[in-house]
Enzyme design. Structure first.
Site, PDB file in Angstrom:
ATOM      1  N   CYS A   1      -7.285 -11.071   0.659  1.00 47.77           N
ATOM      2  CA  CYS A   1      -7.340 -10.668   2.058  1.00 47.77           C
ATOM      3  C   CYS A   1      -7.496 -11.888   2.972  1.00 47.77           C
ATOM      4  O   CYS A   1      -8.446 -12.658   2.844  1.00 47.77           O
ATOM      5  CB  CYS A   1      -8.502  -9.707   2.286  1.00 47.77           C
ATOM      6  SG  CYS A   1      -8.612  -9.265   4.018  1.00 47.77           S
TER       7      CYS A   1
ATOM      8  N   ARG B   1       0.857  -1.189   0.000  1.00 51.13           N
ATOM      9  CA  ARG B   1       0.000   0.000   0.000  1.00 51.13           C
ATOM     10  C   ARG B   1       0.893   1.239   0.000  1.00 51.13           C
ATOM     11  O   ARG B   1       1.832   1.350   0.789  1.00 51.13           O
ATOM     12  CB  ARG B   1      -0.882  -0.020   1.237  1.00 51.13           C
ATOM     13  CG  ARG B   1      -1.932   1.061   1.254  1.00 51.13           C
ATOM     14  CD  ARG B   1      -2.760   0.963   2.510  1.00 51.13           C
ATOM     15  NE  ARG B   1      -3.547  -0.256   2.571  1.00 51.13           N
ATOM     16  CZ  ARG B   1      -3.956  -0.819   3.716  1.00 51.13           C
ATOM     17  NH1 ARG B   1      -3.629  -0.282   4.876  1.00 51.13           N
ATOM     18  NH2 ARG B   1      -4.683  -1.903   3.703  1.00 51.13           N
TER      19      ARG B   1
ATOM     20  N   CYS C   1     -13.327  -2.277   6.016  1.00 49.77           N
ATOM     21  CA  CYS C   1     -12.511  -1.396   5.178  1.00 49.77           C
ATOM     22  C   CYS C   1     -13.326  -0.485   4.258  1.00 49.77           C
ATOM     23  O   CYS C   1     -12.905   0.627   3.980  1.00 49.77           O
ATOM     24  CB  CYS C   1     -11.526  -2.215   4.349  1.00 49.77           C
ATOM     25  SG  CYS C   1     -10.351  -3.102   5.368  1.00 49.77           S
TER      26      CYS C   1
ATOM     27  N   CYS D   1     -15.515  -8.919   5.694  1.00 49.25           N
ATOM     28  CA  CYS D   1     -15.419  -9.271   7.113  1.00 49.25           C
ATOM     29  C   CYS D   1     -15.742  -8.015   7.920  1.00 49.25           C
ATOM     30  O   CYS D   1     -15.846  -6.919   7.359  1.00 49.25           O
ATOM     31  CB  CYS D   1     -14.016  -9.797   7.442  1.00 49.25           C
ATOM     32  SG  CYS D   1     -12.808  -8.510   7.770  1.00 49.25           S
TER      33      CYS D   1
ATOM     34  N   ARG E   1      -1.764   6.628   9.465  1.00 49.35           N
ATOM     35  CA  ARG E   1      -1.758   6.188   8.070  1.00 49.35           C
ATOM     36  C   ARG E   1      -1.854   7.392   7.139  1.00 49.35           C
ATOM     37  O   ARG E   1      -1.904   8.536   7.553  1.00 49.35           O
ATOM     38  CB  ARG E   1      -2.946   5.242   7.827  1.00 49.35           C
ATOM     39  CG  ARG E   1      -3.060   4.100   8.847  1.00 49.35           C
ATOM     40  CD  ARG E   1      -2.261   2.921   8.403  1.00 49.35           C
ATOM     41  NE  ARG E   1      -2.415   1.767   9.280  1.00 49.35           N
ATOM     42  CZ  ARG E   1      -3.288   0.782   9.106  1.00 49.35           C
ATOM     43  NH1 ARG E   1      -4.162   0.843   8.118  1.00 49.35           N
ATOM     44  NH2 ARG E   1      -3.310  -0.251   9.909  1.00 49.35           N
TER      45      ARG E   1
ATOM     46  N   LYS F   1      -3.901   0.985  14.734  1.00 53.23           N
ATOM     47  CA  LYS F   1      -3.801   1.897  13.595  1.00 53.23           C
ATOM     48  C   LYS F   1      -4.468   3.238  13.926  1.00 53.23           C
ATOM     49  O   LYS F   1      -5.345   3.317  14.796  1.00 53.23           O
ATOM     50  CB  LYS F   1      -4.443   1.271  12.370  1.00 53.23           C
ATOM     51  CG  LYS F   1      -5.892   0.875  12.525  1.00 53.23           C
ATOM     52  CD  LYS F   1      -6.316   0.097  11.294  1.00 53.23           C
ATOM     53  CE  LYS F   1      -7.642  -0.610  11.521  1.00 53.23           C
ATOM     54  NZ  LYS F   1      -7.975  -1.532  10.441  1.00 53.23           N
TER      55      LYS F   1
ATOM     56  N   CYS G   1     -14.847  -3.679  -0.384  1.00 50.58           N
ATOM     57  CA  CYS G   1     -13.430  -3.887  -0.057  1.00 50.58           C
ATOM     58  C   CYS G   1     -12.869  -5.007  -0.928  1.00 50.58           C
ATOM     59  O   CYS G   1     -13.598  -5.638  -1.679  1.00 50.58           O
ATOM     60  CB  CYS G   1     -13.290  -4.243   1.412  1.00 50.58           C
ATOM     61  SG  CYS G   1     -13.857  -5.923   1.752  1.00 50.58           S
TER      62      CYS G   1
ATOM     63  N   LYS H   1      -6.061   6.800  11.909  1.00 54.06           N
ATOM     64  CA  LYS H   1      -6.424   7.321  10.591  1.00 54.06           C
ATOM     65  C   LYS H   1      -6.968   8.742  10.701  1.00 54.06           C
ATOM     66  O   LYS H   1      -7.775   9.030  11.582  1.00 54.06           O
ATOM     67  CB  LYS H   1      -7.500   6.436   9.962  1.00 54.06           C
ATOM     68  CG  LYS H   1      -7.040   5.000   9.728  1.00 54.06           C
ATOM     69  CD  LYS H   1      -8.180   4.153   9.193  1.00 54.06           C
ATOM     70  CE  LYS H   1      -7.709   2.748   8.878  1.00 54.06           C
ATOM     71  NZ  LYS H   1      -8.803   1.895   8.419  1.00 54.06           N
TER      72      LYS H   1
HETATM   73  S1  SF4 Z   1     -13.030  -5.499   5.288  1.00 60.46           S
HETATM   74 FE1  SF4 Z   1     -12.155  -7.428   5.911  1.00 60.46          FE
HETATM   75  S2  SF4 Z   1     -12.266  -8.675   4.088  1.00 60.46           S
HETATM   76 FE2  SF4 Z   1     -12.491  -6.598   3.421  1.00 60.46          FE
HETATM   77  S3  SF4 Z   1     -10.439  -5.979   2.896  1.00 60.46           S
HETATM   78 FE3  SF4 Z   1     -10.845  -5.295   4.980  1.00 60.46          FE
HETATM   79  S4  SF4 Z   1     -10.007  -6.922   6.215  1.00 60.46           S
HETATM   80 FE4  SF4 Z   1     -10.244  -7.764   4.169  1.00 60.46          FE
END
Ligand code: SF4
Length: 1520
Positions: free
Chosen positions: A1382, A1016, A1425, A1421, A1085, A1156, A1376, A1158
Site C-alpha cells: 500500500c 480488487r 481500511c 495510515c 463499490r 468513493k 489492513c 460504500k
Molecule cells: S488503511 Fe491506509 S495503509 Fe492500510 S490499506 Fe488502507 S490505505 Fe493502505
C-alpha cells in the site's frame, strides 16, 4: 583493580584492546561464546584499542563455518587479527593453521568441556608452526593473553594461547599492561604490510622474518634484545621450596638481532627467518616486562617443589593447578621430595632446557597427559620428554620416565591422584600408561550441541511434507550415528558416505530378494510378490504399493529367508535421498561436496541452504565468498539444478523439490533463507529475500539438462531478474537466444540487470536538456529543489516555478534525488522545499542528496544564494523531547548550507500543519521575501496562474474512464502506468503500487520502483462458488504473488500483479464470472452483506437485495470491456465515426462521484459488516423470519488525515425505514444527492459524511426524498450485540452446516508450517456449497450437507484448518494490508498486528481474559481500511513503528473511539495495555465490554458523533 570475571572475558578484553580485527567464533547466532558479551560491550561502546589504527572490528563467525579461515583475509591485509574460539574448532582448521602461522595472528582457545577438556586438541596441532602458550588461572589468562599478543607482534608469527576458562578475578589495569608490553613500532610495520595474494591454498610466500641491524645503524627503530638481559643461572638452583622459576638462557644471536617481521628497505638491515631462539628471547623479554609492570613472574617452564626433589610430575592437563596446590601444602609422606613441572610455552619445544628447570636430584619423572582417546602407545609429551630426561650426566644411571593418562581430577581428589602417581612411579617396575583420576567428569553446562536453527526448518519441513516417510536425510541431526559426534554426522560429506553405503545396501537387498525368490526359499506367493516388486523397485510411487504386498507376504510366509528379508524391510521402499548443506549446522557449501555428488552420477538430491543476508553479501570476505554452486552444477551437465527462496515463492520451492526428486540423477536445490540471527522475525527474512530476488542476486530458476529431450525448455526463470554470470551461461548454452526470441519482455529485464551508472547519467542528461531549454530566457536563474513525501512540497515547488517564470526568471524544478549535486556550487539562486518524514527524517527522494551534502567536505557554496522552506507538523510528535523533529530536515539543511558558506538570501521559512491555513500560513510570508530578494517583487501584469489539474479534470478528460490506459499497458519500457491513468484504473478495480520493501534497494541499483498492481474483485455480499474459489486461487499463482487477501469489504484482492500480467488477470477474473469494475474509484463499490450462516432463508433474501443494489449502481461505461476483455484484433464496430467512443453514464455522468461510495447491509443482531461505517448502512428488518426492509443509515465513513481536524470518522445517521422492494432505488437517490452536492473541490471533504453534516441530516433526508418522490418510514426496532464472527461449525434451519475459518487478517497463503491455501484449494475441489467472505476478513465454508460433513472435517483436519482455538482477542482482531504494497502506509499493519497480539496475549492470559472478546484493529495510515475507529482498541500508523492509539469504540461497532496516545511505539503500547487491562479486570461490571469500561473509568471521553472525534482527547497538552 580486581574484578570478578571469567578467564574468557578477561582474555576477550585483552584481545579487543590489542587487535584491529577480532574474529569471534560463536556456537550459533543465538548462543554467544564466553568471549562474546565482553567483545560486544566494548564494540558497542566504541572503545579504542591500545595498538589498532581504528576502533577494533568484531567479525562473528559460527563455530562450524570453518571459522579460522575468516582470519586470513584481515591478517593478509595487515590487520592485527585475533581469533577467540574454543578447542573443538582446532582440528578441522589444521589446513588454515599452517597458513596463519606466518602472520602475527593470536588465537585464544578456551579448552572445552571446561570440566575435563581433551588436550589432544592441542597436541594434534603441535606441528602446525604456531607458538603455543598456556595459562591456568584467570589472572594468568589475562597476563598470558597479553604476552601472546606481544609475542605475535614481536615475532611476526601466530601465537595460540590455550586455557581452561574459570571464574575468578584478575589484578591490574590491562591497558597499562598492554601499553608496556606491546611493541608499537613492530605492530605498525605489520599494519602497513599487506599481502596481495588471496588464494586459499597456494603458499603466500610469507615467512616471519627477523632483521639483523648492523652496529653503525643506531637509528633503527625496532626494539632489540640487549645482551645479557636474561639471567644465566637456572631456577632450580635458586628458588625456595615453592618459588616459581624465572631464569632463562638466551641465544647468542639474540644479543644483536631485532625480532620482528619488519621489512625495512635499509641496506644495512639483513633479514632472515625467525628462529626458535628468537622466539625464546622475545618470550623472555616479554615475561620480564610483565614482571616489571605487575610483579608476576612467568617462564617457559615453571617448577614448583623442593630443590632436593627426587621425583617430578610433569602435568599437561586441567588439574595442574590442583596438583600445585596440594604439593605446596603437602611435602610429607609419599609426597615428600616431589615437585611439579608445568609448561607455559609448549611450542616451540625447548626440551633441552627442561633439565635446567628441575633439580639435579630428580631421578623419577611422571608425565601426565590429559588425552582422552590415545591413538598411539606413548603420549606426545612423553615422547618429547623421554629423550631429554632419560639421561642426565650428574645423576647415576638413567632417570625413570613414566607416562600416565590423566583422567578427571578435581581439587578434592588431587591428593589421592598424586599419591597414585607417586606410588606407581616409585614402584620397582612402574606401570606405563596408568590412568589417573575418575573416568566420569561432571557435565559442562556451557557446552553446546550442533543444532539446526529453527528458521532453517522451513525447508526441511517442506521436504517432510512432500515426501513423507520416503524422505531420508542422510545428515539429519536426529540420525543417531553410533560413536560419531553430531558435528561430524551433520556434515554433508559424512552423509554422502552414509548415503552411498545405504544405496549399496539396497542394491544388495534387491539381489538377495531376487535370489531367494528365484530359488524357492520362500513360498510361491511371496516369490511372486517379490518379483513384482523388483520390477518397480526404482519407481518411488509404484514401489510403495508393491512393497506393502511384499511385506504382508513375508510376514505370513514364516520361512527363514522371509524372516531375513523382513529384518531389512526398510529397503523395500524407494527412498528420496537428500543431503542438506547449510551455513549454520551442516557446513558445506564448497564445490567439493557438490562435485562428489555430481561426479558419482547417483540419484542423490542436495538441498543447500544459503543464509547470507543480501544486505551483507558485499561485506563478505572474498576468500570465503561462496562459489556459485548452481552454475558449477549446470556446467557439469548431468544435474537438475534449482534456485529457490521459500519467502519469495512457496510454489516454486514445491515445484523444484518435486522435480529434483523425480530427476534420475544428481539434483542440487539452492535454497535461500537470509537471516542475521536465529531469532530473526519472518518479516525480516521476507524483506531480505525480496531484495535479493528482485535485484537478481538470488534469481529463482529451475534447470533440467534433459528438458529439451522431452520437448520442454531446459531453463525456467521463475523470477524477473537474473545475474550476469547466469546470463553468460545461458548465452553460452545458446538458450537465451531462444528465450529472447520467444519472450522479448524477459530479454528487456535480462539486459537491464545491474545498470549501476544509468541513474547518474539520466540525472545529468535530464538537467542538461532542461538547461538548454532555458537558454533563450533572459532573467536570473532559479533552481528549485524539493524532497517530498506526499505532494505538498512538490506541489509548492512546481507552483513556485510557474510563478517565477511569470516574473521572467529562468526557473527549473527538480527533486533532490534527480539533481546532480556537483552542480550546486555553480548555481546562482537555489530554493529548497523539504517535507518532514518519519522521525524528523528527509523524505525518501531527498535522502541521498542530504547524505552527500552532510558528509561532503569539498563543497564550497560561496556565491550561492539559497533559501529553504520546510514543511512539517509541530504536533506530529506530541512529547516535549520529540519537538526537535518538527521541520528537522529543513532546519538541518539550512544550517548545513550556511556551514558550506552559502548566502541565505531569504531566511528559513517554516510551514506548520497546525497553523490556521496549514503550511500555507508560513508560505504566504516567505514567498514575497524571495521575490524581493531576487528583485522581481514589483513585476506588473502577472498573468493568472492556471489552476492545477484535479481528479475531476482527469475524469472529464478520460472519455468515460479510458484515458490512455491501453497505450500505457502496451509500453514495455516501464512497469508503470502514467499518473492520470493510475487515477482512472481505480475505477476499473486496480491500483498501481510499488513494493516498498524494495524501494531503497532498487533506487540504489538505479532501477525504477518495483511497480505492480493490486486488483480488487467485485463480489456482492461476499459469496463465491467453489469453482470461483479455485479460479481465484489459480489467478493468484499465475498472475499475482501466490497469495489472496480477503478484504474488510468481503471480496478478493490480488497483489503483486505486474503490468504485463494485468490484462491476463482481468480476463481470468471475468472468466470466473466476476468483475473488477468499480471495485475502487469514485463510484459505488462492492455491496456488502452479513454472512449469517445460521439462517439460510433470511440470508438468501438479504443477499438478493445486496446483489440488486450492486448491479443497479454499476457504471455503464464500455471502457472496461474495451480495455481489458476485448480481443486485441476484434472488429472495431463498437467505435463510431472518428473513432470516438459513444458512452453514457445515466447515474454517474462524466465526472462520476466526488469520492468513493460504500454500501453495506447488516442483519441484527450481527453487525459483522460494520453498518455504521459506510456511506449507506442498511439494517435488515426481519419479522417472522421474513425480510421486510431496511433501516437506512447515511454518512458513515472512516478516512481522516492525521492532525487535520477538519477530517474525522463518522458513524451513519438514521434516515428511516425503506421496504426491500424500494431499497435499491433509495440507495440510488442517496448516491445522486451526494453526486450533486458532494464537495468536488476538496477531496478531503468530499465523502458523503461531510455532505450530510454540511446539509444536516434533516436537510439531506429531505433532498433524498425529493429526488425519490417518496418518504422514509420511521425506523423499526433492532438490536446489535456484536460485530465479530462466530467461529467453528453452525447448522442452519435446513440442516446444512457452515464452518467459519479463522483467516488471520484475511491473508490466504501457504507457509512451511501451515498449508492454508493448499488446504482451501483441496476443500474447494470437493465442496458442493459456497464460500462466504466475511467483513472481518474471515471465511465461511457454507452449505455442507450432513453426509459430506465427516469427509470435510477430515480434510480440514489434514490441513490444520479446523483450528479456531485462538485467544478471543486474536479472533476479534483485524488489520489492513499496509506495507509492503500500500502506497499510503506509514507503518506496518497486516504483518505487525499478529506479532503485537502475541505479546498482548501474554498479559491477557495472565489476567484470565483469554476468552474475552476485545475488538482490536490496526491500519497503516488514517485512511482507515480496517475501520480502526470503531474498535475498542484501535491503532493507526503514524510513522514507521509508531501508532496513534484509540480507545472507547463500541463493542458492536456502534460508537467511535477517541485518541488516547499519539505516536507511541511497541514498548509503550504494551505498557499502557498492561496497566489498563489490569484495571479492567478489577473494575469492570458484569458483562461490561472493554470499550465501555474505558469511558466509564474516564480513560477517554465518549465520542457521540464524528464532529466530536477530536474534542477532549486524552493526550496531555505538551505545549510549553
Ligand atoms: S488503511 Fe491506509 S495503509 Fe492500510 S490499506 Fe488502507 S490505505 Fe493502505
Amino acid at each position: 583493580m580486581a574484578s570478578q570475571s571469567t578467564s574468557e572475558s578477561l582474555v576477550a578484553r585483552i584481545a579487543y584492546l590489542s587487535s584491529d580485527v577480532v574474529v569471534s567464533v560463536t556456537p550459533s547466532l543465538d548462543t554467544p561464546s564466553g568471549y562474546a558479551p565482553t567483545l560486544r560491550a566494548l564494540a558497542s561502546d566504541k572503545v579504542q584499542g591500545v595498538i589498532g589504527l581504528e576502533t577494533p572490528q568484531i567479525h562473528t563467525v559460527r563455530h562450524n563455518a570453518d571459522p579460522l579461515l575468516s582470519a586470513l583475509a584481515p591478517a593478509r591485509s595487515g590487520k592485527l587479527t585475533t581469533i577467540t574460539t574454543t578447542s573443538p574448532t582446532l582440528l578441522p582448521s589444521i589446513p588454515h593453521l599452517y597458513k596463519l602461522a606466518q602472520y602475527p595472528v593470536v588465537i585464544h582457545v578456551s579448552l572445552t568441556p571446561s570440566t575435563y577438556p581433551d588436550y589432544q586438541d592441542i597436541t594434534s596441532i603441535r606441528q602446525s608452526g604456531l607458538i603455543l602458550l598456556q595459562s591456568e588461572t584467570p589472572q594468568e589468562s589475562q597476563d598470558i593473553a597479553a604476552a601472546a599478543h606481544a609475542l605475535a607482534i614481536k615475532s611476526g608469527k601466530a601465537v595460540l594461547h590455550f586455557f581452561v576458562s574459570r571464574e575468578g578475578s584478575a589484578q591490574g589495569d590491562e591497558r597499562e599492561l598492554l601499553q608496556n608490553v606491546l611493541d608499537v613500532s613492530a605492530a605498525r610495520s605489520h599494519q602497513l604490510r599487506t599481502t596481495d595474494s588471496t588464494s586459499l591454498y597456494a603458499d603466500d610466500g610469507v615467512r616471519a622474518q627477523t632483521t639483523r641491524v648492523l652496529a653503525q645503524e643506531p637509528q633503527a627503530v625496532e626494539a632489540t634484545i640487549p645482551a645479557g638481559t636474561a639471567p644465566a643461572t637456572t631456577a632450580a638452583t635458586q628458588h625456595s621450596t615453592t618459588a616459581t622459576s624465572s631464569a632463562t638462557p638466551t641465544s647468542q644471536d639474540s644479543q644483536k638481532d631485532t625480532i620482528s617481521s619488519l621489512s625495512s628497505t635499509d641496506s644495512t638491515v639483513i633479514k632472515r627467518a625467525v628462529t626458535s631462539d628468537d622466539i625464546l628471547a622475545a618470550t623472555n623479554t616479554i615475561f620480564q616486562t610483565i614482571q616489571s609492570v605487575t610483579g608476576r613472574k612467568y617462564d617457559i617452564f615453571e617448577y614448583t617443589g623442593p630443590a632436593n626433589a627426587e621425583a617430578v610430575i610433569v602435568s599437561f592437563g586441567s588439574s595442574t593447578a590442583a596438583f600445585r596446590n596440594v604439593l605446596s601444602q603437602t611435602q610429607y609422606g609419599e609426597l615428600e621430595k616431589v615437585g611439579l613441572l608445568s609448561l607455559r610455552l609448549y611450542r616451540p619445544w625447548y626440551g633441552t632446557k627442561v633439565s635446567e628447570y628441575i633439580p639435579k636430584s630428580v631421578t623419577k619423572v611422571a608425565v601426565l597427559e590429559q588425552i582422552k582417546r590415545k591413538t598411539t602407545k606413548w603420549g606426545p609429551l612423553f615422547i618429547d620428554l623421554v629423550t631429554v630426561l632419560r639421561s642426565e650426566p650428574s645423576i647415576k644411571g638413567p632417570r625413570t620416565v613414566v607416562g600416565y593418562q590423566l583422567a578427571y581430577v578435581d581439587q578434592a581428589s588431587a591428593k589421592e591422584a598424586l599419591g597414585t602417581v607417586v606410588r606407581n612411579l616409585r614402584a620397582a617396575t612402574p606401570e606405563q600408561n596408568l590412568i589417573v583420576g575418575q573416568s566420569e567428569a561432571p557435565l559442562d553446562e556451557q557446552q553446546y550441541e550442533v543444532s539446526q536453527p529453527k528458521v532453517e526448518a522451513a525447508y526441511t519441513k517442506i521436504l517432510a511434507q512432500l515426501f513423507g516417510d520416503k524422505i531420508h536425510i542422510a545428515n539429519a541431526l536426529d540420525k543417531a550415528q553410533a560413536g560419531v559426534p553430531t558435528e561430524t554426522s551433520a556434515r554433508p560429506e559424512f552423509g554422502y558416505g552414509a548415503l552411498l553405503a545405504r544405496l549399496e545396501a539396497r542394491e544388495n537387498f534387491i539381489k538377495q530378494a531376487e535370489y531367494l525368490a528365484k530359488t524357492s526359499k520362500v513360498l510361491p506367493g511371496t516369490a511372486e510378490a517379490i518379483l513384482k516388486w523388483i520390477l518397480v523397485a526404482e519407481d518411488s510411487s509404484k514401489s510403495a504399493e508393491a512393497a506393502k504386498e511384499v511385506e504382508q507376504a513375508l510376514e505370513s510366509d514364516g520361512s527363514a529367508a522371509a524372516k531375513e528379508l523382513l529384518g531389512q524391510k526398510e529397503y523395500l521402499k524407494k527412498e528420496s535421498q537428500w543431503l542438506v548443506g547449510s551455513d549454520a549446522w551442516s557446513y558445506d557449501l564448497g564445490n567439493s561436496g557438490v562435485h562428489h555428488v555430481l561426479a558419482s552420477g547417483k540419484n542423490v538430491n542436495m538441498l543447500i541452504i544459503d543464509s547470507t543476508p543480501y544486505s551483507e553479501h558485499a561485506k563478505q570476505d572474498a576468500a570465503r565468498r561462496k562459489k556459485d554452486v548452481g552454475l558449477y552444477a549446470m556446467n557439469y551437465g548431468n544435474a537438475y539444478v534449482a534456485s529457490v527462496a521459500v519467502y519469495s515463492s512457496y510454489t516454486q520451492v514445491l515445484h523444484a523439490l518435486i522435480e529434483a526428486e523425480k530427476f534420475d540423477g544428481p539434483s542440487v536445490v539452492l535454497a535461500y533463507l537470509p537471516y542475521h540471527g536465529e531469532s530473526d522475525s519472518p518479516l525480516a527474512i521476507l524483506q531480505e529475500t525480496k531484495k535479493a530476488v528482485d535485484i537478481g542476486y538470488w534469481p529463482l530458476y529451475r534447470w533440467n539438462p534433459y528438458g529439451a529431450e522431452n520437448g520442454e525448455d531446459n531453463f525456467h526463470l521463475d523470477s524477473e531478474r537474473i545475474k550476469n554470470e547466469l546470463k553468460e551461461f545461458l548465452k553460452r548454452d545458446n538458450h537465451l537466444t531462444a528465450l529472447v526470441r520467444r519472450n522479448p519482455v524477459f530479454a528487456a529485464n535480462v539486459d537491464k540487470s545491474y545498470g549501476t551508472e544509468v541513474r547518474d547519467q539520466q540525472k545529468r542528461a535530464a538537467k542538461d536538456a532542461y538547461t538548454r531549454l532555458l537558454e533563450g530566457v533572459s532573467g536570473p536563474p532559479l533552481t528549485i529543489l524539493f524532497a517530498s513525501d506526499g505532494s505538498n512540497a512538490e506541489g509548492l515547488a512546481k507552483r513556485l516555478e510557474r510563478r517565477a517564470k511569470a516574473r521572467g526568471l529562468k526557473a527549473i524544478t527538480l527533486s533532490m534525488e534527480d539533481y546532480p549535486i556537483e552542480d550546486l556550487a555553480s548555481e546562482e539562486n537555489v530554493v529548497f522545499f523539504t517535507a518532514t518524514a518519519g522521525q524528523g527524517e528527509f523524505p525518501q527522494n531527498g535522502r541521498a542528496f542530504w547524505e552527500h551534502l552532510k558528509d561532503s567536505t569539498d563543497i564550497d557554496l560561496q556565491g550561492v544564494n539559497f533559501s529553504v522552506f520546510a514543511l512539517g507538523d509541530s504536533l506530529y510528535w506530541p512529547r516535549k523531547e520529540d519537538k526537535i523533529y518538527y521541520n528537522k530536515p529543513g532546519k538541518d539543511l539550512n544550517k548545513r548550507l550556511n556551514e558550506l558558506s552559502g548566502n541565505e538570501f531569504v531566511p528559513l521559512g517554516l510551514g506548520d500543519d497546525q497553523d490556521p491555513d496549514g503550511y500555507q500560513t508560513g508560505y504566504a510570508e516567505w514567498e514575497p521575501k524571495l521575490w524581493t530578494a531576487m528583485g522581481v517583487d514589483k513585476v506588473e501584469g502577472l498573468a493568472d496562474e492556471p489552476p492545477p489539474i484535479t481528479n475531476e479534470d482527469i475524469k472529464i478528460a478520460s472519455n468515460f474512464l479510458r484515458g490512455t490506459i491501453k497505450e500505457g499497458l502496451a509500453d514495455e519500457s516501464t512497469g508503470a502506468l502514467g499518473a492520470d491513468d493510475c487515477q482512472l484504473t481505480k475505477f476499473h478495480g486496480t491500483y498501481m503500487q510499488d513494493d516498498r520493501d524494495l524501494r531503497e534497494e532498487r533506487k540504489a541499483q538505479g532501477l525504477e520502483p518495483a511497480y505492480s498492481f493490486m486488483i480488487r474483485c467485485r463480489l456482492a455480499g461476499g459469496v463465491a462458488t467453489p469453482r470461483q474459489w479455485l479460479q481465484m486461487d489459480d489467478i493468484s499463482s499465475a498472475f499475482g504473488n501466490e497469495t489472496m487477501k480477503l478484504t474488510t469489504r468481503q471480496t478478493f484482492q490480488f497483489h503483486g500483479v505486474i503490468k504485463r500480467n494485468l490484462r491476463g488477470a482481468m480476463r481470468a477474473i471475468n472468466r470466473a464470472l466476476m468483475t473488477t469494475i468499480a471495485a475502487c474509484g469514485d463510484v459505488n463499490r462492492n455491496v456488502m452483506c452479513s454472512s449469517l450462516p445460521q439462517n439460510a432463508h433470511v440470508h438468501a433474501q438479504v443477499q438478493e437485495c445486496a446483489a440488486r443494489i450492486d448491479t443497479h449502481l454499476l457504471p455503464s461505461t464500455t471502457a472496461y470491456h474495451e480495455i481489458w476483455l476485448k480481443d486485441e484484433d476484434a472488429d472495431k464496430r463498437v467505435l463510431v465515426a472518428g473513432n470516438a467512443v459513444q458512452d453514457f453514464e445515466p447515474l454517474y455522468g462524466p465526472t462520476y462521484l466526488p469520492r468513493k461510495f460504500k454500501i453495506t447491509i447488516a442483519i441484527p443482531p450481527h453487525n459483522d459488516t460494520d453498518v455504521y461505517a459506510h456511506d449507506i448502512g442498511l439494517i435488515a428488518i426481519v419479522e417472522n423470519n421474513e425480510l421486510k426492509g431496511f433501516n437506512m443509515l447515511v454518512g458513515g465513513g472512516m478516512g481522516v488525515t492525521h492532525n487535520n481536524k477538519k477530517t474525522y470518522p463518522r458513524t451513519g445517521s438514521m434516515m428511516g425505514f425503506v421496504s426491500k422492494e424500494d431499497v435499491h432505488i433509495a440507495c440510488e437517490k442517496v448516491m445522486l444527492v451526494q453526486r450533486d452536492n458532494g464537495d468536488r473541490k476538496n477531496r478531503k471533504h468530499a465523502r458523503l459524511k461531510y455532505t450530510v453534516d454540511d446539509m444536516t441530516i434533516e436537510g439531506f433526508k429531505a433532498e433524498v426524498e425529493k429526488y425519490w418522490g417518496k418518504t422514509f418510514d420511521a425506523p423499526r426496532d433492532f438490536k446489535f450485540d456484536s460485530n465479530v464472527d462466530a467461529f467453528g461449525w453452525q447448522q442452519d434451519e435446513r440442516g446444512l452446516w457452515h464452518f467459519t475459518f479463522f483467516i488471520e487478517n484475511g491473508r490466504i497463503e501457504d507457509t512451511a508450517d501451515f498449508k492454508m491455501r493448499t488446504g482451501l484449494r483441496e476443500i474447494a475441489k470437493v465442496h458442493k456449497g459456497e464460500f462466504r467472505l466475511t467483513g472481518n476478513q474471515h471465511l465461511i465454508l457454507s452449505n455442507v450437507a450432513s453426509k459430506d460433513l465427516e469427509g470435510m472435517k477430515a480434510l480440514m483436519k489434514e490441513y490444520g484448518l479446523d483450528n479456531t482455538n485462538f485467544s478471543a482477542l486474536r479472533l476479534s482482531s483485524s488489520a489492513c494490508v499496509a506495507f509492503p504494497t500500500c502506497g499510503l502506509a506509514m507503518a506496518e499493519s497486516e504483518r505487525y498486528l499478529p506479532v503485537l497480539i502475541s505479546k498482548v496475549e501474554k498479559i491477557i492470559f495472565e489476567l484470565g481474559l483469554g476468552k474475552e472478546s476485545i475488538v482490536m484493529r490496526m491500519t497503516g495510515c488514517p485512511n482507515g481500511c480496517a475501520r480502526p475507529w470503531l474498535a475498542e482498541i484501535g491503532f493507526v500508523g503514524k510513522a514507521f513503528g509508531a501508532y496513534n492509539m484509540y480507545l472507547g469504540g463500541g463493542y458492536h461497532g456502534q460508537r467511535l473511539s477517541k485518541l488516547y496516545r499519539s505516536s507511541i511505539k511497541e514498548e509503550e503500547i504494551l505498557e499502557i495495555l498492561n496497566t489498563l487491562l489490569r484495571r479492567y479486570v478489577v473494575e469492570r461490571e458484569q458483562g461490561e465490554h472493554f470499550g465501555d469500561w474505558t469511558i466509564r473509568a474516564g480513560i477517554v471521553k465518549e465520542t457521540r458523533q464524528g464532529k466530536e472525534f477530536h474534542d477532549d482527547v486524552a493526550e496531555e497538552d505538551t505545549e510549553e
